[in-house]
Design a protein around this motif. Structure first.
Motif, PDB file in Angstrom:
ATOM      1  N   PHE A 132      95.277  24.006 100.413  1.00  0.00           N
ATOM      2  CA  PHE A 132      94.940  23.443  99.108  1.00  0.00           C
ATOM      3  C   PHE A 132      96.243  23.249  98.330  1.00  0.00           C
ATOM      4  CE2 PHE A 132      91.657  26.360 100.572  1.00  0.00           C
ATOM      5  CZ  PHE A 132      90.519  25.563 100.557  1.00  0.00           C
ATOM      6  N   GLU A 133      96.385  22.091  97.718  1.00  0.00           N
ATOM      7  CA  GLU A 133      97.672  21.774  97.100  1.00  0.00           C
ATOM      8  C   GLU A 133      97.459  20.979  95.819  1.00  0.00           C
ATOM      9  OE1 GLU A 133     101.215  20.887  99.729  1.00  0.00           O
ATOM     10  OE2 GLU A 133     100.899  18.919  98.831  1.00  0.00           O
ATOM     11  N   GLY A 134      98.358  21.157  94.837  1.00  0.00           N
ATOM     12  CA  GLY A 134      98.289  20.397  93.597  1.00  0.00           C
ATOM     13  C   GLY A 134      99.314  20.878  92.598  1.00  0.00           C
ATOM     14  N   SER A 135      99.378  20.202  91.470  1.00  0.00           N
ATOM     15  CA  SER A 135     100.355  20.571  90.440  1.00  0.00           C
ATOM     16  C   SER A 135      99.743  20.564  89.042  1.00  0.00           C
ATOM     17  CB  SER A 135     101.552  19.605  90.474  1.00  0.00           C
ATOM     18  OG  SER A 135     101.109  18.269  90.301  1.00  0.00           O
ATOM     19  N   GLU A 136      98.428  20.343  88.945  1.00  0.00           N
ATOM     20  CA  GLU A 136      97.797  20.304  87.623  1.00  0.00           C
ATOM     21  C   GLU A 136      97.795  21.692  86.995  1.00  0.00           C
ATOM     22  OE1 GLU A 136      93.466  18.971  85.720  1.00  0.00           O
ATOM     23  OE2 GLU A 136      94.089  18.303  87.728  1.00  0.00           O
ATOM     24  N   ALA A 137      98.078  21.745  85.719  1.00  0.00           N
ATOM     25  CA  ALA A 137      98.151  23.027  85.012  1.00  0.00           C
ATOM     26  C   ALA A 137      96.776  23.675  84.920  1.00  0.00           C
ATOM     27  CB  ALA A 137      98.720  22.814  83.607  1.00  0.00           C
ATOM     28  N   VAL A 138      96.770  25.004  84.967  1.00  0.00           N
ATOM     29  CA  VAL A 138      95.530  25.760  84.862  1.00  0.00           C
ATOM     30  C   VAL A 138      95.789  26.973  83.968  1.00  0.00           C
ATOM     31  CG1 VAL A 138      96.036  27.077  86.963  1.00  0.00           C
ATOM     32  CG2 VAL A 138      93.683  26.881  86.165  1.00  0.00           C
ATOM     33  N   ALA A 139      94.793  27.322  83.153  1.00  0.00           N
ATOM     34  CA  ALA A 139      94.929  28.481  82.266  1.00  0.00           C
ATOM     35  C   ALA A 139      94.586  29.757  83.030  1.00  0.00           C
ATOM     36  CB  ALA A 139      94.008  28.328  81.066  1.00  0.00           C
ATOM     37  N   ILE A 140      95.471  30.745  83.005  1.00  0.00           N
ATOM     38  CA  ILE A 140      95.266  32.013  83.704  1.00  0.00           C
ATOM     39  C   ILE A 140      95.441  33.148  82.704  1.00  0.00           C
ATOM     40  CG2 ILE A 140      96.042  33.511  85.587  1.00  0.00           C
ATOM     41  CD1 ILE A 140      97.232  31.006  86.922  1.00  0.00           C
ATOM     42  N   GLN A 141      94.495  34.061  82.686  1.00  0.00           N
ATOM     43  CA  GLN A 141      94.558  35.206  81.786  1.00  0.00           C
ATOM     44  C   GLN A 141      94.752  36.487  82.588  1.00  0.00           C
ATOM     45  OE1 GLN A 141      90.920  35.112  79.573  1.00  0.00           O
ATOM     46  NE2 GLN A 141      91.450  33.243  78.435  1.00  0.00           N
ATOM     47  N   ASP A 142      95.229  37.527  81.927  1.00  0.00           N
ATOM     48  CA  ASP A 142      95.364  38.828  82.581  1.00  0.00           C
ATOM     49  C   ASP A 142      94.009  39.255  83.146  1.00  0.00           C
ATOM     50  OD1 ASP A 142      98.030  39.125  82.066  1.00  0.00           O
ATOM     51  OD2 ASP A 142      97.742  40.212  80.190  1.00  0.00           O
ATOM     52  N   GLY A 143      94.019  39.704  84.389  1.00  0.00           N
ATOM     53  CA  GLY A 143      92.791  40.136  85.032  1.00  0.00           C
ATOM     54  C   GLY A 143      92.121  39.071  85.875  1.00  0.00           C
ATOM     55  N   ASP A 144      92.556  37.802  85.749  1.00  0.00           N
ATOM     56  CA  ASP A 144      92.007  36.752  86.613  1.00  0.00           C
ATOM     57  C   ASP A 144      92.428  37.004  88.056  1.00  0.00           C
ATOM     58  OD1 ASP A 144      90.793  35.543  84.523  1.00  0.00           O
ATOM     59  OD2 ASP A 144      92.192  33.853  84.366  1.00  0.00           O
ATOM     60  N   GLU A 145      91.521  36.696  88.984  1.00  0.00           N
ATOM     61  CA  GLU A 145      91.776  36.987  90.399  1.00  0.00           C
ATOM     62  C   GLU A 145      91.522  35.761  91.267  1.00  0.00           C
ATOM     63  OE1 GLU A 145      90.656  41.656  91.037  1.00  0.00           O
ATOM     64  OE2 GLU A 145      88.983  40.240  90.862  1.00  0.00           O
ATOM     65  N   ILE A 146      92.236  35.726  92.361  1.00  0.00           N
ATOM     66  CA  ILE A 146      91.913  34.794  93.449  1.00  0.00           C
ATOM     67  C   ILE A 146      90.868  35.494  94.316  1.00  0.00           C
ATOM     68  CG2 ILE A 146      92.779  33.585  95.482  1.00  0.00           C
ATOM     69  CD1 ILE A 146      95.559  33.613  94.100  1.00  0.00           C
TER      70      ILE A 146
ATOM     71  N   THR B 152     102.900  22.923  85.367  1.00  0.00           N
ATOM     72  CA  THR B 152     102.551  21.774  86.208  1.00  0.00           C
ATOM     73  C   THR B 152     103.380  21.727  87.490  1.00  0.00           C
ATOM     74  OG1 THR B 152     104.095  20.389  84.968  1.00  0.00           O
ATOM     75  CG2 THR B 152     101.780  20.395  84.258  1.00  0.00           C
ATOM     76  N   LEU B 153     103.859  22.857  87.925  1.00  0.00           N
ATOM     77  CA  LEU B 153     104.645  22.912  89.152  1.00  0.00           C
ATOM     78  C   LEU B 153     103.746  22.753  90.382  1.00  0.00           C
ATOM     79  CD1 LEU B 153     106.915  25.926  88.210  1.00  0.00           C
ATOM     80  CD2 LEU B 153     107.588  23.523  88.325  1.00  0.00           C
ATOM     81  N   LYS B 154     104.270  22.121  91.411  1.00  0.00           N
ATOM     82  CA  LYS B 154     103.524  21.961  92.663  1.00  0.00           C
ATOM     83  C   LYS B 154     103.340  23.330  93.313  1.00  0.00           C
ATOM     84  CE  LYS B 154     103.681  19.757  97.215  1.00  0.00           C
ATOM     85  NZ  LYS B 154     104.475  18.919  98.146  1.00  0.00           N
TER      86      LYS B 154
ATOM     87  N   PHE C 124     106.744  25.469  94.886  1.00  0.00           N
ATOM     88  CA  PHE C 124     107.753  24.734  95.640  1.00  0.00           C
ATOM     89  C   PHE C 124     109.077  24.535  94.919  1.00  0.00           C
ATOM     90  CE2 PHE C 124     104.009  23.805  98.029  1.00  0.00           C
ATOM     91  CZ  PHE C 124     104.453  23.678  99.336  1.00  0.00           C
ATOM     92  N   ASP C 125     109.106  24.547  93.610  1.00  0.00           N
ATOM     93  CA  ASP C 125     110.357  24.259  92.916  1.00  0.00           C
ATOM     94  C   ASP C 125     110.919  25.541  92.308  1.00  0.00           C
ATOM     95  OD1 ASP C 125     112.459  23.249  91.497  1.00  0.00           O
ATOM     96  OD2 ASP C 125     111.401  21.441  90.904  1.00  0.00           O
ATOM     97  N   ALA C 126     111.727  26.253  93.086  1.00  0.00           N
ATOM     98  CA  ALA C 126     112.257  27.544  92.639  1.00  0.00           C
ATOM     99  C   ALA C 126     113.231  27.398  91.474  1.00  0.00           C
ATOM    100  CB  ALA C 126     112.959  28.239  93.802  1.00  0.00           C
ATOM    101  N   THR C 127     113.932  26.252  91.364  1.00  0.00           N
ATOM    102  CA  THR C 127     114.906  26.081  90.271  1.00  0.00           C
ATOM    103  C   THR C 127     114.213  25.977  88.916  1.00  0.00           C
ATOM    104  OG1 THR C 127     114.882  23.677  90.569  1.00  0.00           O
ATOM    105  CG2 THR C 127     116.533  24.935  91.788  1.00  0.00           C
ATOM    106  N   LEU C 128     112.993  25.423  88.903  1.00  0.00           N
ATOM    107  CA  LEU C 128     112.245  25.299  87.655  1.00  0.00           C
ATOM    108  C   LEU C 128     111.328  26.478  87.404  1.00  0.00           C
ATOM    109  CD1 LEU C 128     111.207  21.516  87.904  1.00  0.00           C
ATOM    110  CD2 LEU C 128     113.097  22.500  86.587  1.00  0.00           C
TER     111      LEU C 128
END
Length: 857
Positions: free
Chosen positions: A792-806, A735-737, A834-838
């Motif tokens: 485009f900006e947001g922090s909602e979690a999304v499921a990503i699998q190996d092979g998924d592409e932008i 859920t990171l921005k 945006f949050d490198a520490t997390l």
């Protein structure tokens, strides 16, 4: 730009795909019935016929022997298709062009059924007609009025649609030819200054037939001769539908008009049907700074190395002081017009300042380095004759003709000679016409730049323009000093917004292919503020003096904002009026950008502080050079051989790619409508902010949590490319921005007689699966020009699998005519967290690994 451990990456070879469907906006238009249309418009047809009959009688008494014609203006509500083809079916009618007509008042039975008071949109059709053709058009209108369902002759059916939607029909008038040109004011000031001759540019309706153009020239020559005047030069550029005559008249022959402007209808020249506009010439001016006693010597802090190689930047401006210590060996002067002979050293102000900013940036910044290549300089201004303290484009030269000749000399060669600087990629044009604010139709200058951009594959960097008149604040002077910085800033911005109709872009800043740059209230000065002045804005706010948009067809303009120096307010202490006019102050020693200047005592190390959108454009040109070096490094360090023919569009892409509004949208929204969350549109705010302020360092280099990928290609109508990069699986479920920025830029051919003007429309849709929301620019507004820049900006979690592409799909369609050659484009995408520490995982490395083996496009 410094080398980085996280350089820009290059997209793998794109995959061809079917073009996506482009969706437009519809309407709910209510129209009047044919009986009402006939009763209202029939008298207007009769008036047009009377005008043409009178014009026929006038021409019978002259020796020109030309068939009488008149320009008809048809204003319609809503969309009309194929009217162009119908015009060609009626002998004696000639298509001159069309324009968008926005914000028409609901009237005459036209209104939006959903929002009855909402302003209407339509078109303006411009047609040249003789008496016979006007009679046929009138008869067809009567035929339609009597039986709206009757069939028209083959090819004339679109006329029925025109009659249904016709809002007004009228002749092109003297007021149309002179409105907002400043011609009479220019003539009056010349007379007051003691000049005996006035100059003017008559821009003619462009006729596709060379014989018709010759007829028009004959008529204008006859009318000017009758005023004991003469034609100085004539320019025809068919590719931009441009035909202009530069003439001069002795003041006694126009003194009555100067003293009584309301009598303009009496001057036959102004009534000539072949003329579209009559304007002043030589209006692109830059003040010559006479405050040379205020200049200060520059103390260099870094060794200045001599530049090497061929220039990639061209500066079209005044003549610089080439032997100034900051510019010596950095400039290649090409002066075929011999303007050098007409300059004194102390008059070389504007060109010196622009060359200084391009080469070194703001001299108050100790971080700047000079460019490694020389700058090609073509002087297009000289000291004004009889007009003190001005560098001007000479009265006897048409600016469009001068710029055209300059580009031919650079890229083609003239007089049988070889081109003088064919490797130019960027042309800096930090001047504009103060008498021509952009309102609706594209100026000849802007059309020229758009055509040259596409023809020669070169990026024009253009200043938005400056408006230096005073501000009217809604507060007495004795209360002004008691305001907080935030309160003063809101007051100033509100005043600028109230005066927006007088602060629009100056020609040629409406160019669609060029990069238009506005000014920020920002510089590197650290000087103390004197007591009797106020600094009204924070550094990231658009400058008080910078011109603003929108551009053509409400496209986002200016494209970007860069520092243009701080402008201070000068207060009249004795003013107690509720609305107080506040003067602007331009200090020479501080609160501006430090640039090279001609010395007061023959020194060649003098500097001075200046400000304005000219400076901002020069700084954008400087940044473009570093981005050019970045592309050169990509070629050296990558297996991807980016062809040089894509340099210009990639530079345009990268100059805009790092731009964003930041907190400015909320700042402006609060001022415009503090009580509403949604009423003020992003479309309107973009008129002031453009795409925002770019961070070039973030574009040039990445980080563990930020990666930038660039690509290029060329498309024709109906085609599409899909660009892909792997979606970092380390983002899955988090859920990171995060933010994705995509910028697409291209150079479009132009069609000057079509309202859409832009022949090629390229666009991308929001990538799927990213689960981010749009911020900043309005989705429709970003697609109106030749740049689509979206964040485009947001922090909602999304499921990503190996092979998924932008997947970014770039589409191409025809917009104002046929695309005859593939359209080059550049694209850039940045993904960041945006949050490198997390988030310690490197998305840069994940993307790099996925495209490590690039396939050459």
């Amino acid at each position: 730009m410094a080398e980085t451990d996280y350089p820009i990456l290059v997209f793998p070879k794109p995959v061809r795909a079917d073009r996506s469907r482009h969706h437009g906006r519809g309407g709910n238009l209510k129209r009047p019935d044919p009986t009402i249309q006939g009763e209202r418009l029939s008298p207007k047809f009769e008036r047009l016929q009377t005008i043409l009959e009178r014009h026929k009688l006038e021409l019978q008494g002259s020796s020109v022997g030309i068939t009488p014609e008149a320009v008809l203006v048809l204003e319609t509500v809503g969309a009309i298709e194929n009217f162009f083809k119908a015009i060609h079916k009626i002998e004696g009618l000639e298509w001159l062009g069309e324009q968008e007509n926005q914000s028409m008042d609901p009237n005459f039975g036209f209104y939006d059924t959903t929002h009855p008071t909402k302003p209407l949109n339509g078109r303006i059709f411009l047609i040249m007609s003789d008496i016979r053709a006007l009679n046929e058009l009138r008869n067809l209108f009567k035929f339609w009025q009597e039986d709206p369902k009757s069939n028209f002759e083959s090819g004339l059916a679109p006329l029925k649609k025109v009659f249904e939607h016709l809002y007004d029909i009228r002749p092109w008038s003297v007021q149309d030819r002179l409105e907002n040109t400043g011609l009479i004011e220019d003539w009056k000031s010349r007379e007051e200054f003691g000049q005996t001759i006035v100059f003017f540019e008559a821009e003619l309706w462009f006729r596709n037939s060379s014989s018709r153009r010759q007829d028009s020239s004959t008529i204008i020559t006859h009318l000017i001769n009758e005023l004991d005047g003469k034609i100085i030069t004539e320019c025809v550029i068919e590719e931009i539908s441009y035909h202009s005559i530069l003439g001069q008249i002795k003041i006694p022959f126009v003194r009555d008009i100067i003293n009584h402007p309301e009598a303009c209808d009496e001057l036959e020249l102004f009534r000539c049907q072949d003329i579209m506009y009559v304007r002043p010439v030589g209006q692109c001016t830059a003040p010559i700074d006479r405050s040379l006693d205020e200049d200060i010597p520059h103390e260099p802090t870094l060794p200045i190395n001599r530049p090497e190689g061929s220039p990639v930047i061209a500066l079209l401006d005044g003549l610089p002081l080439t032997k100034h210590q900051l510019l010596d060996h950095h400039l290649l002067i090409d002066d075929p017009d011999g303007f050098d002979d007409q300059y004194q050293a102390k008059q070389r102000c504007h060109g010196t300042a622009m060359a200084s900013l391009i080469c070194h940036g703001d001299l108050n910044s100790h971080r700047s380095q000079p460019l490694s290549k020389p700058i090609y300089v073509r002087p297009i201004m000289r000291p004004g004759r009889g007009l003190n303290d001005q560098e001007v484009i000479p009265d006897e030269i048409l600016p469009v003709d001068l710029i055209h000749r300059a580009m031919v000399r650079i890229f083609v060669g003239e007089g049988g000679e070889l081109p003088v600087a064919p490797e130019i990629r960027i042309v800096n044009l930090s001047i504009g016409d103060p008498t021509r604010q952009f309102v609706r139709e594209m100026s000849g200058w802007a059309r020229l730049l758009d055509w040259l951009s596409y023809k020669h594959n070169v990026l024009f960097v253009v200043s938005a323009g400056n408006h230096n008149h005073s501000l009217s604040l809604r507060i007495p002077a004795d209360e002004l000093r008691n305001l907080s910085k935030q309160e003063l800033q809101k007051l100033v911005i509100a005043s600028i917004i109230d005066d927006t109709r007088n602060r629009r872009l100056l020609s040629p800043a409406e160019t669609i292919n060029g990069l238009t740059v506005g000014a920020l209230h920002k510089d590197e000065s650290i000087a103390e503020l004197e007591n009797h002045y106020l600094d009204p804005l924070i550094p990231e706010i658009p400058s008080i003096i910078t011109a603003h948009g929108p551009g053509y067809r409400r496209a986002i303009k200016p494209d970007i904002l860069l520092p243009g120096g701080r402008v201070l307010l000068s207060i009249e202490e004795n003013s107690h009026h509720h609305n107080m006019d506040v003067n602007l102050h331009f200090p020479r020693k501080s609160h501006g950008q430090c640039v090279a200047t001609p010395g007061s005592l023959g020194r060649l190390d003098s500097t001075i502080c200046t400000r304005g959108s000219s400076n901002s454009a020069a700084l954008a040109t400087r940044e473009a050079f570093f981005l050019y070096e970045l592309l050169e490094n990509v070629r050296l360090q990558s297996d991807e051989e980016i062809p040089q023919e894509f340099d210009a569009v990639l530079l345009k892409t990268l100059l805009i790619h790092g731009a964003e509004w930041g907190s400015l949208y909320n700042e402006y929204k609060t001022i415009l409508d503090p009580a509403s969350e949604n009423h003020i549109s992003r479309d309107f705010v973009a008129n002031f902010l453009g795409y925002g302020t770019p961070d070039f360092d973030r574009v040039a280099s990445g980080s563990e949590q930020r990666v930038t990928v660039i690509g290029y290609g060329q498309l024709s109508d109906g085609e599409a490319f899909m660009f892909t990069v792997p979606m970092p699986t380390s983002l899955s479920g988090r859920t990171l921005k995060r933010r994705m920025t995509i910028t697409l830029a291209w150079f479009s051919p132009i069609n000057c007689q079509h309202k859409n003007y832009r022949v090629a429309h390229l666009w991308f849709s929001k990538p799927e699966k990213i689960n981010l929301d749009r911020i900043n620019g309005d989705y429709h507004a970003v697609q109106r020009g030749t740049v689509q820049h979206e964040i485009f900006e947001g922090s909602e979690a999304v499921a990503i699998q190996d092979g998924d592409e932008i997947v970014i799909k770039v589409n191409c369609r025809e917009d104002a005519g046929s695309i005859t050659q593939p359209i080059r484009f550049g694209i850039a995408m940045t993904l960041e967290v945006f949050d490198a520490t997390l988030f310690p995982v490197s998305i840069y490395q994940e993307v790099l690994t996925g495209i490590r083996t690039p396939v050459k496009a």
